[in-house]
Write an enzyme that holds these catalytic residues in place. Structure first.
Site, PDB file in Angstrom:
ATOM      1  CB  THR A 126     -16.116 -16.098 -20.921  1.00  0.00           C
ATOM      2  OG1 THR A 126     -16.222 -15.999 -19.500  1.00  0.00           O
ATOM      3  CG2 THR A 126     -14.893 -16.920 -21.267  1.00  0.00           C
TER       4      THR A 126
ATOM      5  CE1 TYR B 290      -2.254 -13.643 -11.122  1.00  0.00           C
ATOM      6  CE2 TYR B 290      -2.107 -12.374  -9.095  1.00  0.00           C
ATOM      7  CZ  TYR B 290      -1.501 -13.138 -10.071  1.00  0.00           C
ATOM      8  OH  TYR B 290      -0.159 -13.408 -10.010  1.00  0.00           O
TER       9      TYR B 290
ATOM     10  CE1 TYR C  42     -19.711 -15.938 -15.907  1.00  0.00           C
ATOM     11  CE2 TYR C  42     -18.772 -13.983 -16.940  1.00  0.00           C
ATOM     12  CZ  TYR C  42     -18.984 -15.347 -16.942  1.00  0.00           C
ATOM     13  OH  TYR C  42     -18.490 -16.115 -17.957  1.00  0.00           O
TER      14      TYR C  42
ATOM     15  CE  LYS D 289     -22.669 -16.915 -17.739  1.00  0.00           C
ATOM     16  NZ  LYS D 289     -21.399 -16.725 -18.435  1.00  0.00           N
TER      17      LYS D 289
END
Length: 303
Positions: free
Chosen positions: A56, A119, A145, A173
């Site tokens: 990110t 999305y 993730y 993660k």
């Protein structure tokens, strides 16, 4: 045996502090690959145990596929085996994720961080098909993730139970901030490496069995977060708690006047490391917020 050892299935034994390194930009918002690589070197010089480009903080959704590949190449070339480079390769489509994964393997990345597709909502079979296809396309270890607040997709634990059966899936993660979900997942899967994905839960993550943490604060102050990890690793929980408290203060400072990520790059500038702007529509802090951030970091004696 420490209660936060990496998973027995994890060939890289990922542990400690693994910052989600930044993507640097020139003033015109084109990617500055040289400074991007230099930031990875900066955190490794600060004692971190790995690097994670294109998380990110790396602004990966704002980059073109070619730019993303260039970032991975730049970081891998710079770090050159000093610590593991686990590259972010996730995308909304399986096809693009596979393309990024095979590229990362071809240029020497050590592992892959595969964010859940985003999305569109996913069901159980879609998760399994996605991660199986990535695993079939590459021999690198895969770290899932999990960041439902950004992707819109939260992995049910029953689905995770099957995802971990995929040979290459060796870790996760977690940025859900759902401590019961994470604690129960760790309890069920000692063979997996788990990484705490929020600076608000570094100490907590270690307490419940994470082997390491992906820390945005470590992008700016790697030494601070490495100190926290090492204190915990040495059994000094009181010091680790005190350092978590300090990380809370830094985290609050980074959030002054808006987005956390603008705080990271602005604070890096205050430390003398200029990674340039964020890519629009993201932006650095305005002058007033930057001045407030500087005052707070000075009060914490970090500048």
């Amino acid at each position: 045996m420490a209660n936060h050892d990496p998973g027995t299935d994890d060939p890289l034994s990922i542990h400690g502090v693994v910052p989600p390194t930044v993507t640097a930009f020139h003033d015109d918002e084109s990617v500055d690959y040289e400074t991007t690589a230099a930031h990875a070197r900066f955190v490794v010089d600060g004692g971190t145990h790995g690097v994670f480009p294109l998380g990110t903080n790396g602004e990966f959704p704002l980059l073109t596929p070619d730019e993303r590949k260039g970032v991975v190449e730049a970081v891998v070339d710079e770090i050159d085996g000093d610590v593991p480079v686990i590259a972010g390769v996730g995308a909304p489509s399986t096809r693009e994720t596979v393309d990024h994964a095979t590229h990362a393997e071809s240029v020497g990345a050590d592992g892959l961080v595969v964010v859940t597709p985003y999305y569109y909502p996913l069901d159980h079979d879609a998760y399994l098909e996605h991660y199986r296809r990535v695993a079939e396309a590459t021999s690198l270890p895969i770290y899932i993730y999990h960041i439902p607040s950004k992707t819109g997709n939260s992995i049910p634990r029953t689905t995770l139970d099957e995802l971990v059966e995929i040979d290459s899936v060796v870790g996760l993660k977690d940025s859900s901030k759902d401590v019961p979900w994470l604690a129960q997942s760790i309890d069920a899967h000692p063979e997996m490496t788990f990484l705490a994905g929020s600076d608000s839960l570094l100490f907590t993550g270690l307490e419940i069995g994470c082997s390491g943490m992906v820390s945005a604060v470590a992008n700016v102050f790697p030494e601070l977060v490495v100190d926290l990890y090492e204190a915990y690793d040495e059994g000094d929980e009181a010091r680790a708690r005190a350092l978590q408290s300090r990380v809370y203060d830094v985290r609050d400072a980074l959030k002054v006047g808006g987005a956390y990520m603008s705080g990271v790059k602005t604070a890096l500038q205050l430390r003398g490391f200029d990674a340039g702007p964020l890519r629009s529509p993201l932006r650095l802090k305005d002058e007033a917020s930057a001045a407030e951030l500087e005052a707070e970091l000075e009060a914490l004696e970090l500048l």
